[in-house]
Write a protein that holds these residues in place. Structure first.
Motif, PDB file in Angstrom:
ATOM      1  N   ILE A  97       7.479  25.985  68.255  1.00 23.10           N
ATOM      2  CA  ILE A  97       7.747  26.149  66.833  1.00 23.10           C
ATOM      3  C   ILE A  97       7.412  27.588  66.455  1.00 23.10           C
ATOM      4  N   ARG A  98       8.345  28.242  65.807  1.00 23.08           N
ATOM      5  CA  ARG A  98       8.089  29.578  65.274  1.00 23.08           C
ATOM      6  C   ARG A  98       8.273  29.534  63.764  1.00 23.08           C
ATOM      7  N   VAL A  99       7.532  30.372  63.071  1.00 25.74           N
ATOM      8  CA  VAL A  99       7.624  30.463  61.617  1.00 25.74           C
ATOM      9  C   VAL A  99       8.025  31.886  61.241  1.00 25.74           C
ATOM     10  N   ASP A 100       9.070  31.997  60.413  1.00 27.55           N
ATOM     11  CA  ASP A 100       9.534  33.293  59.896  1.00 27.55           C
ATOM     12  C   ASP A 100       9.964  34.260  60.988  1.00 27.55           C
ATOM     13  N   HIS A 101      10.390  33.735  62.115  1.00 29.35           N
ATOM     14  CA  HIS A 101      10.837  34.597  63.217  1.00 29.35           C
ATOM     15  C   HIS A 101      12.304  34.975  63.052  1.00 29.35           C
ATOM     16  N   ALA A 102      13.098  34.054  62.492  1.00 27.95           N
ATOM     17  CA  ALA A 102      14.544  34.292  62.395  1.00 27.95           C
ATOM     18  C   ALA A 102      15.075  33.684  61.098  1.00 27.95           C
ATOM     19  N   PHE A 103      14.502  34.109  59.970  1.00 30.78           N
ATOM     20  CA  PHE A 103      14.861  33.512  58.682  1.00 30.78           C
ATOM     21  C   PHE A 103      16.357  33.623  58.400  1.00 30.78           C
ATOM     22  N   LYS A 104      16.913  34.812  58.587  1.00 26.83           N
ATOM     23  CA  LYS A 104      18.341  35.007  58.265  1.00 26.83           C
ATOM     24  C   LYS A 104      19.215  34.103  59.136  1.00 26.83           C
ATOM     25  N   HIS A 141      10.283  30.917  53.452  1.00 26.04           N
ATOM     26  CA  HIS A 141       9.849  30.837  54.844  1.00 26.04           C
ATOM     27  C   HIS A 141      10.783  29.943  55.652  1.00 26.04           C
ATOM     28  N   SER A 142      10.826  30.215  56.943  1.00 26.41           N
ATOM     29  CA  SER A 142      11.590  29.367  57.858  1.00 26.41           C
ATOM     30  C   SER A 142      10.651  28.762  58.893  1.00 26.41           C
ATOM     31  N   VAL A 143      10.894  27.504  59.197  1.00 27.80           N
ATOM     32  CA  VAL A 143      10.183  26.800  60.273  1.00 27.80           C
ATOM     33  C   VAL A 143      11.244  26.474  61.319  1.00 27.80           C
ATOM     34  N   GLU A 144      11.044  26.950  62.541  1.00 24.13           N
ATOM     35  CA  GLU A 144      12.127  27.008  63.520  1.00 24.13           C
ATOM     36  C   GLU A 144      11.783  26.259  64.813  1.00 24.13           C
TER      37      GLU A 144
END
Length: 251
Positions: A97-104, A141-144
């Motif tokens: 899980i990554r956070v704010d790594h690839a928001f766009k 924020h993005s949760v990826e």
């Protein structure tokens, strides 16, 4: 005749959420049209439980539904199949899980997702750019979900203090969006955040523990949460323990 819908000029404040159209009006929950999608307007809107939602060719439309769909994180339903998926995910080195790594990338994927019973997308290009700017300002924020170094699913949300407003999810692999949502729930539980706004009712969210509450109750909760200190938006593997407690060995 329905009440006249307010048209917002750039300098106009948002009407109170209680003035949104009611159940007998053509579009229940619709509050106003116009305004702008800059950071100042978006922050002011979310601070009073209002969000933009409109389609291509339409003006900006602002909504404050009553009742409001929310996900109390303590009531998140971890179904057996999803539990097994998460247990496997957390133990595999190529899954993270990554956070704010690839928001766009996340918001663009959400915008291009085909949704049952819906033609086109409400995440129009202006919305993508607006929320990308909001992200750069630290309020979105993005949760990826990443597998073998590839982004396979995720979600994005808005956060003011400890008030969290879910926006949209996507998945390019089975359960990838559910994994991201589970990670967000675990993150919120770890930091004492009790509620994730879901905006509108869907069967999918209801199956995971989402439910409707009166708008007045929702506004009281976000009023308290948004003035609390912001959390650190990152995900540590130990946060999975909020959903998947480790077993203590028998003595």
């Amino acid at each position: 005749m329905p009440p006249q819908l307010p048209w917002l000029e750039i300098e106009d404040p948002f009407p109170a959420p209680a003035l949104a159209w009611g159940p007998e009006d053509p579009a229940p929950g619709l509050l106003a049209a116009g305004g702008a999608l800059d950071i100042e307007h978006l922050r002011a809107a979310y601070a009073q439980g209002t969000f933009p939602w409109y389609g291509p060719g339409q003006p900006i439309l602002w909504w404050a539904p009553d009742p409001r769909m929310v996900l109390p994180v303590a009531e998140f339903r971890l179904h057996r199949s999803l539990r097994k998926t998460l247990q496997a995910f957390r133990t595999q080195a190529h899954c993270e899980i990554r956070v704010d790594h690839a928001f766009k990338q996340v918001i663009t994927a959400c915008a291009s997702k085909e949704r049952e019973g819906q033609a086109g997308t409400w995440i129009v290009p202006e919305m993508v750019e607006a929320y990308t700017r909001l992200h750069a300002a630290g309020h979105a924020h993005s949760v990826e979900t990443w597998v073998h170094g590839e982004l396979v699913g995720g979600l994005y949300c808005v956060a003011l203090g400890r008030a969290v407003f879910g926006e949209s999810m996507f998945a390019h692999a089975t359960d990838a969006s559910k994994i991201a949502l589970s990670a967000l729930v675990a993150l919120c539980r770890h930091h004492g955040i009790g509620l994730i706004d879901c905006q509108q009712k869907t069967g999918h969210l209801a199956s995971l523990g989402g439910r409707e509450i009166p708008r007045s109750e929702f506004l009281l909760q976000i009023e308290k949460a948004r003035v609390q200190p912001a959390i650190r938006w990152e995900f540590e593997p130990v946060y999975w323990n909020e959903l998947l407690p480790t077993k203590t060995p028998k003595a």
